[in-house]
Design a protein around this motif. Structure first.
Motif, PDB file in Angstrom:
ATOM      1  N   PRO A  24      -5.996  -2.956   6.297  1.00 12.83           N
ATOM      2  CA  PRO A  24      -6.633  -1.707   5.860  1.00 12.83           C
ATOM      3  C   PRO A  24      -6.285  -0.542   6.788  1.00 12.83           C
ATOM      4  CG  PRO A  24      -8.170  -3.532   5.702  1.00 12.83           C
ATOM      5  CD  PRO A  24      -6.960  -4.067   6.404  1.00 12.83           C
ATOM      6  N   GLY A  25      -5.942   0.592   6.194  1.00 13.48           N
ATOM      7  CA  GLY A  25      -5.576   1.772   6.967  1.00 13.48           C
ATOM      8  C   GLY A  25      -4.098   1.878   7.283  1.00 13.48           C
ATOM      9  N   LYS A  26      -3.325   0.823   7.043  1.00 14.74           N
ATOM     10  CA  LYS A  26      -1.905   0.817   7.374  1.00 14.74           C
ATOM     11  C   LYS A  26      -1.037   1.112   6.152  1.00 14.74           C
ATOM     12  CE  LYS A  26      -2.219  -0.229  11.765  1.00 14.74           C
ATOM     13  NZ  LYS A  26      -1.701   0.673  12.830  1.00 14.74           N
ATOM     14  N   LYS A  27       0.075   1.784   6.426  1.00 14.34           N
ATOM     15  CA  LYS A  27       1.048   2.118   5.387  1.00 14.34           C
ATOM     16  C   LYS A  27       2.352   1.408   5.723  1.00 14.34           C
ATOM     17  CE  LYS A  27      -1.232   6.529   4.511  1.00 14.34           C
ATOM     18  NZ  LYS A  27      -1.117   8.011   4.487  1.00 14.34           N
ATOM     19  N   VAL A  28       2.773   0.535   4.803  1.00 11.43           N
ATOM     20  CA  VAL A  28       3.855  -0.405   5.077  1.00 11.43           C
ATOM     21  C   VAL A  28       4.991  -0.222   4.075  1.00 11.43           C
ATOM     22  CG1 VAL A  28       4.452  -2.864   5.165  1.00 11.43           C
ATOM     23  CG2 VAL A  28       2.254  -2.079   6.050  1.00 11.43           C
ATOM     24  N   GLY A  29       6.220  -0.327   4.566  1.00 14.85           N
ATOM     25  CA  GLY A  29       7.389  -0.318   3.702  1.00 14.85           C
ATOM     26  C   GLY A  29       8.084  -1.659   3.745  1.00 14.85           C
ATOM     27  N   ILE A  30       8.549  -2.130   2.606  1.00 21.12           N
ATOM     28  CA  ILE A  30       9.298  -3.383   2.509  1.00 21.12           C
ATOM     29  C   ILE A  30      10.685  -3.042   1.979  1.00 21.12           C
ATOM     30  CG2 ILE A  30       9.418  -5.695   1.529  1.00 21.12           C
ATOM     31  CD1 ILE A  30       7.003  -5.294   3.361  1.00 21.12           C
ATOM     32  N   VAL A  31      11.705  -3.282   2.770  1.00 25.61           N
ATOM     33  CA  VAL A  31      13.081  -2.988   2.370  1.00 25.61           C
ATOM     34  C   VAL A  31      13.699  -4.242   1.758  1.00 25.61           C
ATOM     35  CG1 VAL A  31      15.370  -2.284   3.138  1.00 25.61           C
ATOM     36  CG2 VAL A  31      13.332  -1.287   4.206  1.00 25.61           C
ATOM     37  N   GLY A  32      14.150  -4.120   0.532  1.00 28.54           N
ATOM     38  CA  GLY A  32      14.776  -5.250  -0.156  1.00 28.54           C
ATOM     39  C   GLY A  32      13.769  -5.985  -1.026  1.00 28.54           C
ATOM     40  N   ILE A  33      13.963  -5.928  -2.350  1.00 22.14           N
ATOM     41  CA  ILE A  33      13.030  -6.591  -3.255  1.00 22.14           C
ATOM     42  C   ILE A  33      13.705  -7.851  -3.789  1.00 22.14           C
ATOM     43  CG2 ILE A  33      11.404  -6.238  -5.156  1.00 22.14           C
ATOM     44  CD1 ILE A  33      11.256  -4.240  -2.783  1.00 22.14           C
ATOM     45  N   GLY A  34      13.826  -8.818  -2.904  1.00 20.01           N
ATOM     46  CA  GLY A  34      14.411 -10.106  -3.246  1.00 20.01           C
ATOM     47  C   GLY A  34      13.448 -11.215  -2.909  1.00 20.01           C
ATOM     48  N   GLY A  35      13.993 -12.377  -2.560  1.00 23.72           N
ATOM     49  CA  GLY A  35      13.137 -13.518  -2.266  1.00 23.72           C
ATOM     50  C   GLY A  35      12.189 -13.268  -1.112  1.00 23.72           C
ATOM     51  N   LEU A  36      12.682 -12.646  -0.037  1.00 25.89           N
ATOM     52  CA  LEU A  36      11.815 -12.312   1.092  1.00 25.89           C
ATOM     53  C   LEU A  36      10.940 -11.105   0.768  1.00 25.89           C
ATOM     54  CD1 LEU A  36      14.240 -12.648   4.162  1.00 25.89           C
ATOM     55  CD2 LEU A  36      12.553 -14.296   3.359  1.00 25.89           C
ATOM     56  N   GLY A  37      11.559 -10.085   0.198  1.00 26.18           N
ATOM     57  CA  GLY A  37      10.836  -8.845  -0.051  1.00 26.18           C
ATOM     58  C   GLY A  37       9.646  -8.995  -0.972  1.00 26.18           C
TER      59      GLY A  37
END
Length: 361
Positions: free
Chosen positions: A183-196
């Motif tokens: 809560p309160g954190k803004k997160v980016g995930i690079v790569g929308i594959g098996g890990l992403g």
């Protein structure tokens, strides 16, 4: 004590095996000892690490190699010194099978509960046990290894969904918890594959305020939003994406393995004291960047590798509680060669899981 079952599986004999040329053969597992467990394999996820290893992408592999380190099945033999696991339990093992704890050691990593960083790490495949015997993975009928790294699978998680969580899931989830995602954190995930896809769902399960999926194109936007992303950036579809979203994220987890990643632009997305965590493992050198990207905002670049048994169990328990489901495609174990080729071709949406159908009866 002999067993009435044989250890056999799909073996890569050389780098050509990644082209669908693995062969089904019998092999000799490590000698069984009092701390070991034998698992009758029902499911094994296909991980990008399998591809790198089959083709010797990270260096020369120790052929013959049986890959697969997202293993779920049932314990069929349990050593006399093993605690917490009994014959018949549904269990799993991920990318690590041994550490100096199995060798009466006490390195700094293991003492701190970070067994995955142990200098005597025994990988579930393409590795050697302390006695010199080879470690074989899960594209197979049975697996044998140390109980220290064998985990019980929560009842709420089906075996086919649990298998990819044991490596892919924890690889994306561990850096989130390491760096305070919630809560309160803004997160980016690079790569929308098996890990992403695990990164997005893990961030949602942890209650992050903002989850930005970052991909080259918008082809996976709808999927990412269904997984729990709140925003989407398609880097190839805008010349100003980095400037438009500058200073908007506390944490970025990069799951991609391309040496062409736009690292300077990724760093631009971070806030003051932001953290960029690399978990994808490229075979080539990643690009350079201007050091002022770090200096101006006290940005940190770091990495993360799988997770400890304790972390994996905590993740499984949270995923069971929050109803996290792997987006997986099941394939018969007999069709492993085709599945590997399809994985290389990028067809997974988002994890392939081999199903050992004869063990489901």
């Amino acid at each position: 004590m002999s067993t009435d079952y044989k250890f056999q599986g799909w073996l890569g004999l050389d780098p050509e095996s990644v082209k669908g040329k693995m062969v089904w053969q019998e092999y000799e597992p490590k000698p069984f000892d009092d701390n070991d467990v034998d698992i009758k394999i029902t499911h094994c996820g296909i991980c990008g690490s399998d591809i790198h290893t089959l083709r010797s992408g990270w260096g020369a592999s120790d052929y013959p190699v049986c890959v697969g380190h997202e293993i779920v099945g049932h314990a069929v033999r349990v050593g006399s010194k093993v605690k917490g696991i009994k014959v018949g339990d549904r269990v799993g093992v991920g990318a690590q099978s041994g550490s100096c704890l199995n060798q009466h050691g006490d390195c700094e990593a293991c003492a701190d509960g970070l067994e995955q960083h142990c200098p005597k790490n025994v990988g579930t495949y393409n590795s050697r046990w302390p006695d010199g015997s080879k470690a074989y993975g899960g594209y197979a009928d049975y697996w044998r290894g140390s109980a220290e790294f064998v985990l019980k699978i929560p009842d709420a998680i089906p075996s086919d969904e649990a298998a990819p969580m044991l490596c892919g899931g924890i690889t994306a989830f561990s850096p989130l918890t390491q760096h305070g995602a919630g809560p309160g954190k803004k997160v980016g995930i690079v790569g929308i594959g098996g890990l992403g896809h695990f990164g997005i769902m893990g961030a949602k399960a942890l209650g992050c305020d903002k989850i930005v999926a970052i991909s080259r194109t918008s082809g996976k936007k709808d999927d990412a939003l269904k997984m729990g992303a709140t925003d989407f950036i398609a880097t190839d579809e805008s010349d100003s994406w980095a400037a438009d979203h500058a200073g908007s994220l506390d944490l970025i987890v990069s799951t991609v393995s391309s040496p062409k990643m736009p690292l300077p632009q990724y760093l631009q997305l971070l806030k003051l004291n932001g953290v960029f965590v690399q978990v994808g493992a490229p075979e080539d050198i990643v690009p350079g960047f201007n050091m002022f990207a770090l200096i101006a905002k006290r940005v940190t670049i770091t990495g993360s590798m799988i997770g400890s048994p304790k972390e994996i169990q905590q993740m499984l328990d949270l995923f069971a509680e929050k109803g996290v489901h792997t987006w997986n495609n099941n394939v018969p174990m007999t069709e492993a060669n085709k599945a590997v080729v399809d994985m290389v071709d990028g067809k997974a949406r988002y994890r392939y899981v081999l199903v050992n159908e004869k063990h489901l009866k």
